[in-house]
Design an enzyme around this catalytic site. Sequence first.
Site, PDB file in Angstrom:
ATOM      1  CB  CYS A   1      99.139  75.577   2.620  1.00 10.44           C
ATOM      2  SG  CYS A   1      98.243  76.823   1.942  1.00 10.44           S
TER       3      CYS A   1
ATOM      4  CG  HIS B   1     106.308  75.890   2.076  1.00 14.53           C
ATOM      5  ND1 HIS B   1     104.916  76.461   2.654  1.00 14.53           N
ATOM      6  CD2 HIS B   1     107.158  75.655   3.340  1.00 14.53           C
ATOM      7  CE1 HIS B   1     105.053  76.512   3.911  1.00 14.53           C
ATOM      8  NE2 HIS B   1     106.043  76.070   4.423  1.00 14.53           N
TER       9      HIS B   1
HETATM   10  C1  CIR Z   1     103.211  80.917   6.853  1.00 10.25           C
HETATM   11  O1  CIR Z   1     104.168  81.606   6.342  1.00 10.25           O
HETATM   12  O2  CIR Z   1     103.578  80.022   7.303  1.00 10.25           O
HETATM   13  C2  CIR Z   1     101.981  81.185   6.374  1.00 10.25           C
HETATM   14  N1  CIR Z   1     101.619  82.568   6.489  1.00 10.25           N
HETATM   15  C3  CIR Z   1     101.484  80.498   4.784  1.00 10.25           C
HETATM   16  C4  CIR Z   1     101.675  79.012   5.056  1.00 10.25           C
HETATM   17  C5  CIR Z   1     101.381  78.447   3.763  1.00 10.25           C
HETATM   18  N2  CIR Z   1     101.698  77.039   3.753  1.00 10.25           N
HETATM   19  C6  CIR Z   1     101.576  76.197   2.850  1.00 10.25           C
HETATM   20  O3  CIR Z   1     101.941  76.846   1.622  1.00 10.25           O
HETATM   21  N3  CIR Z   1     101.908  75.002   2.930  1.00 10.25           N
END
Ligand code: CIR
Length: 257
Positions: free
Chosen positions: A248, A160
């Site tokens: 996140c 991201h």
């Molecule tokens: C994903 O791949 O969607 C999750 N395992 C990790 C999401 C992390 N989200 C973020 O950094 N905003």
Amino acid sequence: MLTAITRDVSASLAQCQLSFVDRAPIDVARAHAQHEAYRDALAALGCEVIALPAQDAMPDAVFVEDTAIVLDEVAILTRPGAPSRRGEGETVAAALAGYRTVRAIEAPGTIDGGDVLRVGREIFVGRSARTNEDGIAQLAAIAQPFGYRVTAVPTRDCLHLKSAVTAVSHDTLLIQPRWIDREPFADFKLIEVDPEEEHAANALRIGDAGIVYPSSFPRTRERIEQAGVRVVPVDLSELQKAEGATTCCSIVFRRSA
Ligand code: CIR
């Protein structure tokens, strides 16, 4: 007063999506304890924490940031780029409805909240594997009438935008220059992560109170503290194995506009 929405860790966390991180065994009980300490860190920096219950059938639901973007004037339910994550937002939207009008990103648009960095009236959006042009255009159409400037920024080699750049204060960003160009952020002071701490660019800013920041990046932490920013460290080792980080795990917003 800032409010933070979080969601407890799913029992199925080990089945999470992974893109740029190799799968490693996750200790879910430890992840629970680390998440509890994370909520405590939010509270220590002055946040009121709304902890939503776990959604055990949705492995990535703890990463609540990806499901909604909250501006002072409106909340936007995202449409996450990973189809497995599209059911996560419903209960987040219900929680947000008590604070904001809730709009939604519609198909074929996709956007993950992790790709959206807001600093004042500037909104930077990552053009990533999870966020597409249509999603960015829909976000811009909602935000621009409120006076936000929306700038799309391509990311590389990371999940991201906020894997590569986050704010540590109103005028200072923390950046991993390997994963993003510096040019779009020319109006800000930049702190580069220590070259030995690849994943260190993700800090969670709690207004002017300070940042919540992983304890695993002491060298970069020193650089941030030298800039006069208070750092509250948290151990997020198990959530980092799920490609998660500090921003996140929460959606932080002003209670009222
Ligand atoms: C994903 O791949 O969607 C999750 N395992 C990790 C999401 C992390 N989200 C973020 O950094 N905003």
